[in-house]
Design a protein around this motif. Structure first.
Motif, PDB file in Angstrom:
ATOM      1  N   CYS A  45       0.843  -1.201   0.000  1.00  0.00           N
ATOM      2  CA  CYS A  45       0.000   0.000   0.000  1.00  0.00           C
ATOM      3  C   CYS A  45       0.870   1.240   0.000  1.00  0.00           C
ATOM      4  O   CYS A  45       2.069   1.173   0.268  1.00  0.00           O
ATOM      5  CB  CYS A  45      -0.917   0.010   1.224  1.00  0.00           C
ATOM      6  N   VAL A  46       0.276   2.346  -0.327  1.00  0.00           N
ATOM      7  CA  VAL A  46       0.998   3.609  -0.346  1.00  0.00           C
ATOM      8  C   VAL A  46       0.040   4.701   0.100  1.00  0.00           C
ATOM      9  O   VAL A  46      -1.151   4.665  -0.200  1.00  0.00           O
ATOM     10  CB  VAL A  46       1.557   3.899  -1.751  1.00  0.00           C
ATOM     11  N   ASP A  47       0.552   5.635   0.852  1.00  0.00           N
ATOM     12  CA  ASP A  47      -0.260   6.762   1.288  1.00  0.00           C
ATOM     13  C   ASP A  47       0.639   7.975   1.433  1.00  0.00           C
ATOM     14  O   ASP A  47       1.754   7.874   1.939  1.00  0.00           O
ATOM     15  CB  ASP A  47      -0.935   6.457   2.627  1.00  0.00           C
ATOM     16  N   THR A  48       0.130   9.082   0.976  1.00  0.00           N
ATOM     17  CA  THR A  48       0.897  10.317   0.989  1.00  0.00           C
ATOM     18  C   THR A  48       0.282  11.308   1.954  1.00  0.00           C
ATOM     19  O   THR A  48      -0.937  11.466   2.002  1.00  0.00           O
ATOM     20  CB  THR A  48       0.912  10.925  -0.433  1.00  0.00           C
ATOM     21  N   SER A 131       5.536  10.498   1.098  1.00  0.00           N
ATOM     22  CA  SER A 131       4.859   9.346   0.526  1.00  0.00           C
ATOM     23  C   SER A 131       5.540   8.092   1.061  1.00  0.00           C
ATOM     24  O   SER A 131       6.745   7.930   0.908  1.00  0.00           O
ATOM     25  CB  SER A 131       4.961   9.412  -0.990  1.00  0.00           C
ATOM     26  N   GLN A 133       5.419   3.851   1.330  1.00  0.00           N
ATOM     27  CA  GLN A 133       4.876   2.605   0.837  1.00  0.00           C
ATOM     28  C   GLN A 133       5.192   1.536   1.867  1.00  0.00           C
ATOM     29  O   GLN A 133       6.320   1.467   2.359  1.00  0.00           O
ATOM     30  CB  GLN A 133       5.538   2.255  -0.489  1.00  0.00           C
TER      31      GLN A 133
ATOM     32  N   ASP B  30      -7.633  -1.599   0.852  1.00  0.00           N
ATOM     33  CA  ASP B  30      -6.664  -0.882   1.682  1.00  0.00           C
ATOM     34  C   ASP B  30      -5.238  -1.134   1.227  1.00  0.00           C
ATOM     35  O   ASP B  30      -4.358  -0.301   1.418  1.00  0.00           O
ATOM     36  CB  ASP B  30      -6.827  -1.292   3.150  1.00  0.00           C
ATOM     37  N   ALA B  31      -5.003  -2.291   0.649  1.00  0.00           N
ATOM     38  CA  ALA B  31      -3.688  -2.614   0.089  1.00  0.00           C
ATOM     39  C   ALA B  31      -3.906  -3.585  -1.061  1.00  0.00           C
ATOM     40  O   ALA B  31      -4.941  -4.250  -1.139  1.00  0.00           O
ATOM     41  CB  ALA B  31      -2.781  -3.236   1.154  1.00  0.00           C
ATOM     42  N   SER B  89       1.610   7.485  -6.159  1.00  0.00           N
ATOM     43  CA  SER B  89       1.035   8.563  -5.355  1.00  0.00           C
ATOM     44  C   SER B  89       1.063   9.820  -6.188  1.00  0.00           C
ATOM     45  O   SER B  89       2.136  10.334  -6.495  1.00  0.00           O
ATOM     46  CB  SER B  89       1.863   8.794  -4.088  1.00  0.00           C
ATOM     47  N   ASP B 122      -2.708   6.498  -4.463  1.00  0.00           N
ATOM     48  CA  ASP B 122      -3.626   7.477  -3.918  1.00  0.00           C
ATOM     49  C   ASP B 122      -3.495   8.774  -4.708  1.00  0.00           C
ATOM     50  O   ASP B 122      -2.531   8.975  -5.450  1.00  0.00           O
ATOM     51  CB  ASP B 122      -3.417   7.703  -2.410  1.00  0.00           C
TER      52      ASP B 122
END
Lengths: 328, 328
Positions: A45-48, A131, A133, B30-31, B89, B122
């Protein structure tokens, strides 16, 4: 990689987090080389987090480092995955070493706590943005997805809801440091606790799961759409902290607990025959679990009171793009 | 995830790239859940492009999408890894659907070409910035790292050097569209070709490799430090394109080929007994390979002319942090 950037990475990021035998080659080459766990699925997963959008530009760097990793750990938790590796893209306006050191401390402490290694990344110049991961492992077929909720399943949430939204509100009004309770609320906002152990414990028990990053109504909505079901949610059962009970009006509590972001609790569904296991799980992982509703046939979310009468609450709709961005 | 953002992701990013059997669950949870290749090492890298730093803010979105993935593919190529999955991202100032569609087209076309699937990501609001993580596979023990160069090894580079720097210079002076050659130089800048096939072909042949993203002197420097060796580089042998030969002065050619960024060629070392294989490799993958120097004991980089006399060239030092940031 520029020399001073090379130095910064060497100094602050080359050994961040836990040492793991499955890291064949870590930070410092064109890519990391990793040994995936045989027979398990890799959860990725990745979130910034963008400064000024997902955290205040002047938030303490240590909490920014914590949160940047925490929001990704929360995604792994929602899949029932065990965290293993992370990569980091750090975009900062200037090479402020104090800031970077504090950021690395916050990131590294949380990574170590979860046995996770930072294996790669880059630093670039630009508006503050991080960011991350995250990669973890889950046995094939045992991952928690958003797709498995079925009519009759109970809907549960961990912890308490709306604390981060209230914490933000107090913080914005300069009331984040009044007492123990407002400080706790500020911590809930700045230093969320990803429910990794709970996610692992829910393997084989939950039928679907999502992390509550954009508010319960919205995140549960993702589960409902992915599973092709509807839900009835008892708004009187939504778990609220004593701090929120004290500092929020009743109206704020309802609003925050349904649509406040940044809680990073888990919302999950379980077949009724598994409900009896939840007390033991809650005790084992040290997190309160509250049943808040039931999956039903159809689509959409019905908000009701404890007596099943419709709750006439205004749930702010899905935030328009750009107001917050994805914390999915 | 906000509704319109959810829609944007569904519309443009949910099936980007190739379909792969090892993607158990792609974009939308979510992933992602992925099935790593048994017995192989996972190569994982991340690289961020910041608008106005790594590409002009007004660069065509399609080329930005291409380049954001290409720079990561270049890192995988430098490891000798076969590309498999990417996450994205995307931070953008506003939800401009035309821009997003063109970006996705550029990203998706390159991903498909390399058999790669976009598995997660995202979209957030903020200054234009793109962080891509790429994952690939390489048999254990066969990865190309920066550590294996030994005295006596030949130093080789693929393609031609300095084209992107010259392309940028022409483009900045409004001369990027004069003729076929300036357009080709602009393409070298905006739409680099990651040398993935070459990286795969060099497994078992190259002793070390790095991608040339920040200029040959700097990137070769990483190999020298990691391997604990020095090098002699014949500046008269550095491969220069006919377009660069036409549009750059001799001084510019030297400077660009040693320290111009964004070429995304591979620099690698081979033991002399393997040199004879390079012609066949170059033919097979369709990329020119040029021997440009020799690894020697000690440390540092000696620049010489063909007759071994010292080359008195000023090589701009390592770019100061922030001028470009890491393209490692």
């Amino acid at each position: 990689m520029t020399a001073s950037e090379f130095d910064l990475i060497q100094r602050y990021f080359s050994d961040l987090g836990s040492r793991r035998d499955d890291v064949l080659l870590g930070v410092g080459d064109d890519a990391a080389l990793l040994q995936p766990m045989a027979g398990e699925a890799l959860a990725l997963c990745v979130d910034t987090l963008v400064g000024g959008v997902h955290f205040p530009q002047d938030a303490p760097a240590e909490t920014v480092g914590h949160k940047a990793l925490a929001v990704n750990l929360s995604d792994l938790a929602a899949m029932g995955a065990r965290p293993a590796w992370a990569t980091l893209s750090l975009t900062i306006p200037a090479a402020d070493e104090d800031w970077i050191a504090a950021f690395a401390r916050g990131f590294g402490n949380l990574a170590r706590y979860h046995g996770m290694a930072l294996v790669g990344g880059d630093i670039t110049r630009g508006s503050l943005s991080i960011s991350v991961q995250a990669a973890g492992f889950v046995p094939r077929g045992r991952a928690l997805t958003r797709r498995g909720a079925r009519p009759g399943d109970a809907i549960c949430v961990s912890g308490t809801l709306g604390d981060a939204a209230l914490g933000l509100q107090l913080w914005q009004h300069g009331r984040g440091d009044l007492d123990e309770e407002t400080r706790w609320l500020a911590e809930r906002l700045h230093r969320p606790t990803p429910r990794v152990s709970l996610g692992l414990a829910l393997r084989g028990c939950a039928t679907a799961a999502v992390d509550v990053s954009d508010g319960l109504a919205q995140d549960l909505g993702h589960v409902l759409r992915a599973s092709g079901v509807g839900a009835q949610l008892d708004v009187d059962r939504l778990p609220v902290s004593t701090a929120a009970a004290r500092y929020a009006t009743e109206d704020e509590r309802s609003r925050h607990s349904l649509s406040g972001g940044d809680d990073y609790e888990l919302c999950f569904t379980v077949v009724r025959s598994c409900l009896h296991k939840l007390d033991a799980i809650a005790s084992r992982v040290g997190v309160q679990i509250t049943r808040v509703g039931t999956i039903q046939p159809g689509a959409g979310l019905d908000l009701v009171h404890a007596d099943r009468s419709p709750a006439r609450l205004e749930v702010p709709g899905y935030t328009h793009f750009g107001d917050r961005g994805d914390r999915g």
